[in-house]
Motif scaffolding. Structure first.
Motif, short mmCIF file in Angstrom:
data_model
loop_
_atom_site.label_atom_id
_atom_site.label_comp_id
_atom_site.label_asym_id
_atom_site.label_seq_id
_atom_site.Cartn_x
_atom_site.Cartn_y
_atom_site.Cartn_z
N GLU A 1 0.87 -1.19 0.12
CA GLU A 1 0.16 -0.02 0.03
C GLU A 1 0.97 1.20 -0.03
O GLU A 1 0.78 2.32 -0.84
CB GLU A 1 -1.11 0.04 1.12
N LEU A 2 1.83 1.19 0.73
CA LEU A 2 2.74 2.57 0.90
C LEU A 2 3.64 2.61 -0.43
O LEU A 2 3.32 3.67 -1.06
CB LEU A 2 3.77 2.21 1.83
N ALA B 1 -1.77 1.82 4.12
CA ALA B 1 -0.35 1.53 4.59
C ALA B 1 -0.41 1.60 6.03
O ALA B 1 0.05 0.68 6.99
CB ALA B 1 0.54 1.94 4.10
#
Length: 132
Positions: A74-75, A83
């Motif tokens: 996600e990051l 994230a």
């Protein structure tokens, strides 16, 4: 460790979190999907990795390895809020030796959301805890 977990909660925004639906996967399917997700992450292709990891997370919501990988995906895909949520779940469940890497993902997610002071504070408390 209570104080580190307390530091995680105020920075979460669960309003835009997707509803979780049950998905049945076997352990073998989980392992294959995790391997594919790792390969995508190694190749710096976070979007296909996070699709796989979101599916695996639905089938294995308590799996801290899935949560750690999902937080990173996600990051890297540019979703710092998602994230931070995944890193929070992973941080609460991961083994002691994995707290710093997961904490770094969480701090970076805060930083990318414009919460630099919160990121610094969290890192300071994480590193102080690790020194003890």
């Amino acid at each position: 460790m209570e104080s580190l977990n307390d530091n995680l909660q105020p920075h979460l925004n669960t309003e835009d979190e997707e509803p979780v639906a049950f998905l049945a996967l076997t352990q073998r399917q989980r392992d294959w999907m995790m391997t594919m997700a790792y390969l995508h992450l190694e190749q710096r292709r976070p979007d296909p990795a996070r699709v796989l990891l979101r599916l695996v997370y639905r089938a294995f919501p308590e799996d801290s390895e899935v949560q750690r990988c999902l937080a990173l995906a996600e990051l890297l895909a540019g979703s710092p809020g998602a994230a931070a949520r995944a890193a929070t779940r992973a941080f609460k469940q991961c083994e002691e030796h994995l707290r710093v890497p997961v904490g770094l993902v969480f701090a970076k997610a805060l930083w990318e959301q414009g919460q630099q002071e919160a990121a610094r504070d969290f890192l300071a408390s994480l590193l102080n805890h690790e020194r003890r």
